[in-house]
Design a protein around this motif. Structure first.
Motif, PDB file in Angstrom:
ATOM      1  N   UNK B  70       0.702  -0.894  -0.204  1.00 30.46           N
ATOM      2  CA  UNK B  70       0.428   0.126  -0.226  1.00 30.46           C
ATOM      3  C   UNK B  70       0.644   1.438  -0.307  1.00 30.46           C
ATOM      4  N   UNK B  71       0.598   2.010   0.077  1.00 27.99           N
ATOM      5  CA  UNK B  71       1.177   3.371  -0.515  1.00 27.99           C
ATOM      6  C   UNK B  71       1.941   4.271   1.052  1.00 27.99           C
ATOM      7  N   UNK B  72       1.698   3.669   1.934  1.00 28.70           N
ATOM      8  CA  UNK B  72       1.586   4.268   3.407  1.00 28.70           C
ATOM      9  C   UNK B  72       3.397   2.882   3.211  1.00 28.70           C
ATOM     10  N   UNK B  75       5.575   4.273   1.908  1.00 25.25           N
ATOM     11  CA  UNK B  75       6.493   5.520   2.575  1.00 25.25           C
ATOM     12  C   UNK B  75       7.408   5.070   3.675  1.00 25.25           C
ATOM     13  N   UNK B  76       6.585   3.973   4.912  1.00 24.84           N
ATOM     14  CA  UNK B  76       7.068   3.473   6.142  1.00 24.84           C
ATOM     15  C   UNK B  76       8.527   2.941   5.875  1.00 24.84           C
TER      16      UNK B  76
END
Lengths: 412, 244
Positions: B70-72, B75-76
């Motif tokens: 997923x997008x987040x 980012x993580x």
């Protein structure tokens, strides 16, 4: 329910020591109600909130005689600032405390001086017919109340399926000011609460009035408000509408004289199957008055929100500024939002506008926030909170602003 | 670090990327240049997980299948996209947002979240480095920011989050010379043997300041030529039209 109601009414009349003129006013109001019944959707003002249907759906029977039992618990409200308070139990004045103020500058009284108007609004008929007292608050001329005044509304323990009628009249004499918080968080489940407030703001006076309905409850509420503004007076009005199962706030403001101004802002923030309505009428009667309204709504689950806003400008009210804006975020397919803006203008030198938008949350903004590590639901929450926070930021009393942020959980 | 093999992407039945290959190793700075409509923004959107594309091919980041995240989560794991058009988020204080963001990432990585004081210290330090007016951080996120302020805010976020792979999607567009220098300095200050960059641009200008290790030309959804910094200069001379 009708026969029961008549018995209830007769009982109210026989139990109390009303004067003949009071009895007459009560009887006429009752008759009007009895003839017409509760408002329903055929009535234009109730088009989106059929209170007749809502009441019959939620209550098998409503008890109109409420004995004040005085057994209630003071809730632990998150109030971290100094304040004055008046407590009402089952709609009746119970206690007050003005420890921060000059005692002779504030009068609190209760009597039964009813207007002799026979209302067209049958909920007001009902209110007048069953009231046993009217609470009156007067702020004396030239006095600025130092700390916010909070009106707490408590209900007796275990009270249910009861109709609570309450009325508070507030009079700000000339050159005075007051910060008034209506704390519409009752400690009960499932009653019908019919509140009425009548407020007069004197010349050069300022009222800040914050109306907070934030604790989830099964209560069905109607909150009717008449506010009259004198010359050069100012009203800051704020609504937090998110707790009750149903609430309709019916606010009528009259700019009776020149240079009055009103800033009326509100939030409707709903989930589950809650149904909330804000209806405003701003009556510009004289020259050089201003009114601004901003209502923002966020609807989730199967909730329903309504904003009906009317600006009326009489022929005398030249140089009027009257603005209103409604913005709604609809978070899924099963919510409903109705906006009905109305401008009725009879003067030719005025600046008035209205606007209404409703839409989904912006997926590009969600993507932006997610790309910074927030999950979908965190992003959505931040966006909706930001959307509503713009209204909260307009609250000019910092203590109340903090309280609203705490109650609503909106802190961005 | 990042490996893209035969990446194809469609949106609304229109094929935008038509078999793109790219490898980025730790510490490398890659620039992708290309005309309008060549697929540059699509590439950055896909790498950061924007929905709505039909994707084929293989993309791995540190050996993990990136397309499944997923997008987040991306980012993580250290992917950062500096947006071409950063979104305005009304009602949300920029500082609150920055703190929420950095702590979301720290939490996901199992690191200790920053408290208010640690956060303020970090913000002060990074704003000073980037000559970023701290006052702006008390305003609503990107609301009423000038074009340059929005882009600088992206770079500030990048520098606070210290990502492994930073993708800059036309960050130079609409910037004046001073802002361009600040953006470049922001990138250069993060450059080290672990951090990589993918810089997407139309022009050579930004690259003059950043000096990428590799330059790729993207045309019609494919990388048609790769080279070093000299390639950017050549492109600037010849133009995209005649470049083959």
């Amino acid at each position: 329910m009708q026969n029961e109601l008549k018995l209830n009414f007769d009982k109210i009349i026989s139990l109390n020591n009303f004067s003949d003129s009071q009895k007459k006013i009560k009887q006429e109001n009752f008759n009007n109600y009895f003839e017409k019944g509760l408002p329903n959707k055929r009535n234009e003002d109730w088009k989106f909130s059929d209170i007749n249907q809502i009441i019959s759906k939620n209550f098998d029977n409503l008890n109109f005689i409420v004995d004040q039992k005085k057994f209630f618990e003071e809730k632990d409200f998150p109030l971290d600032f100094e304040h004055n308070k008046i407590s009402f139990v089952d709609g009746k004045l119970y206690d007050f405390d003005f420890k921060h103020e000059d005692k002779d500058k504030i009068l609190v009284d209760q009597n039964l001086d009813l207007d002799d108007t026979i209302y067209q609004n049958t909920l007001l008929n009902l209110n007048s017919a069953f009231l046993t007292s009217v609470s009156k608050i007067t702020i004396k001329k030239g006095y600025n109340v130092k700390k916010p005044l909070i009106l707490f509304n408590y209900l007796s323990d275990g009270l249910k399926s009861s109709a609570i009628n309450s009325r508070v009249d507030i009079n700000l004499e000339d050159e005075s000011s007051l910060c008034l918080v209506n704390f519409l968080n009752e400690n009960s489940e499932k009653n019908f609460i019919n509140f009425r407030q009548k407020i007069k703001i004197g010349e050069n006076s300022i009222l800040k009035n914050y109306n907070l309905d934030s604790y989830t409850s099964e209560n069905i509420k109607y909150f009717n408000k008449d506010i009259n503004l004198s010359k050069n007076s100012h009203l800051e009005y704020f609504i937090l509408s998110e707790g009750s199962k149903f609430i309709k706030q019916d606010i009528n403001c009259n700019l009776d004289d020149e240079y009055g101004s009103i800033a009326l802002n509100g939030i409707i923030n709903l989930e589950n199957e809650k149904h909330h309505e804000i209806k405003t009428v701003i009556n510009h009667k004289k020259e050089n008055c201003k009114s601004y309204q901003l209502i923002k709504s966020v609807l989730n689950d199967k909730s329903k929100g309504i904003y009906q806003g009317k600006i009326f400008v009489s022929p005398e009210a030249q140089k009027t500024d009257g603005y209103q804006l409604s913005r709604a975020l609809l978070l899924n397919e099963s919510v409903e939002f109705n906006a009905k803006p109305e401008l009725e203008i009879y003067a030719d030198d005025v600046k008035c506008s209205h606007g209404s938008t409703s839409g989904n949350i912006d997926e590009n903004s969600i993507f932006y926030l997610m790309s910074r590590g927030l999950s979908y639901s965190e992003s959505k929450k931040l966006l909706t909170n930001g959307f509503l926070n713009e209204v909260i930021e307009k609250i000019s009393n910092e203590d109340v602003k903090r309280l609203v942020k705490k109650l609503s959980g909106i802190n961005v | 670090m990042l490996s893209i093999e035969n990446l194809k992407a469609k949106i609304d039945e229109k094929e935008i990327l038509k078999g793109l290959n790219l490898n980025i190793k730790p510490g490398e700075v890659h620039a992708i240049m290309g005309p309008n409509g060549s697929g540059k923004s699509t590439l950055s959107n896909i790498l950061s997980g924007k929905k709505g594309y039909e994707i084929n091919g293989k993309v791995t980041f540190d050996g993990e299948n990136l397309l499944e995240l997923e997008t987040e989560e991306r980012a993580h794991k250290g992917i950062f996209l500096a947006f071409q058009y950063p979104m305005e988020i009304p009602g949300v204080n920029t500082n609150t947002f920055l703190k929420t963001s950095i702590n979301a990432i720290k939490k996901a990585r199992g690191e200790k979240e920053l408290d208010a004081i640690e956060f303020l210290k970090l913000i002060k330090e990074k704003s000073a480095e980037l000559k970023f007016d701290e006052k702006i951080l008390n305003r609503q996120l990107n609301v009423g920011f000038s074009g340059g302020e929005k882009k600088k805010n992206e770079i500030l976020q990048m520098s606070i989050l210290n990502p492994k792979l930073s993708i800059l999607d036309e960050t130079d567009s609409g910037l004046d010379i001073d802002a361009l220098r600040i953006v470049s300095e922001g990138v250069n200050s993060l450059r080290n043997k672990n951090n990589s960059f993918l810089i997407i641009t139309h022009y050579q200008r930004l690259l003059d300041y950043i000096k990428p290790d590799f330059v790729h030309v993207l045309k019609n959804g494919q990388i048609i030529k790769s080279g070093d910094f000299e390639l950017a200069k050549e492109l600037e001379k010849v133009g995209y039209e005649d470049f083959n």
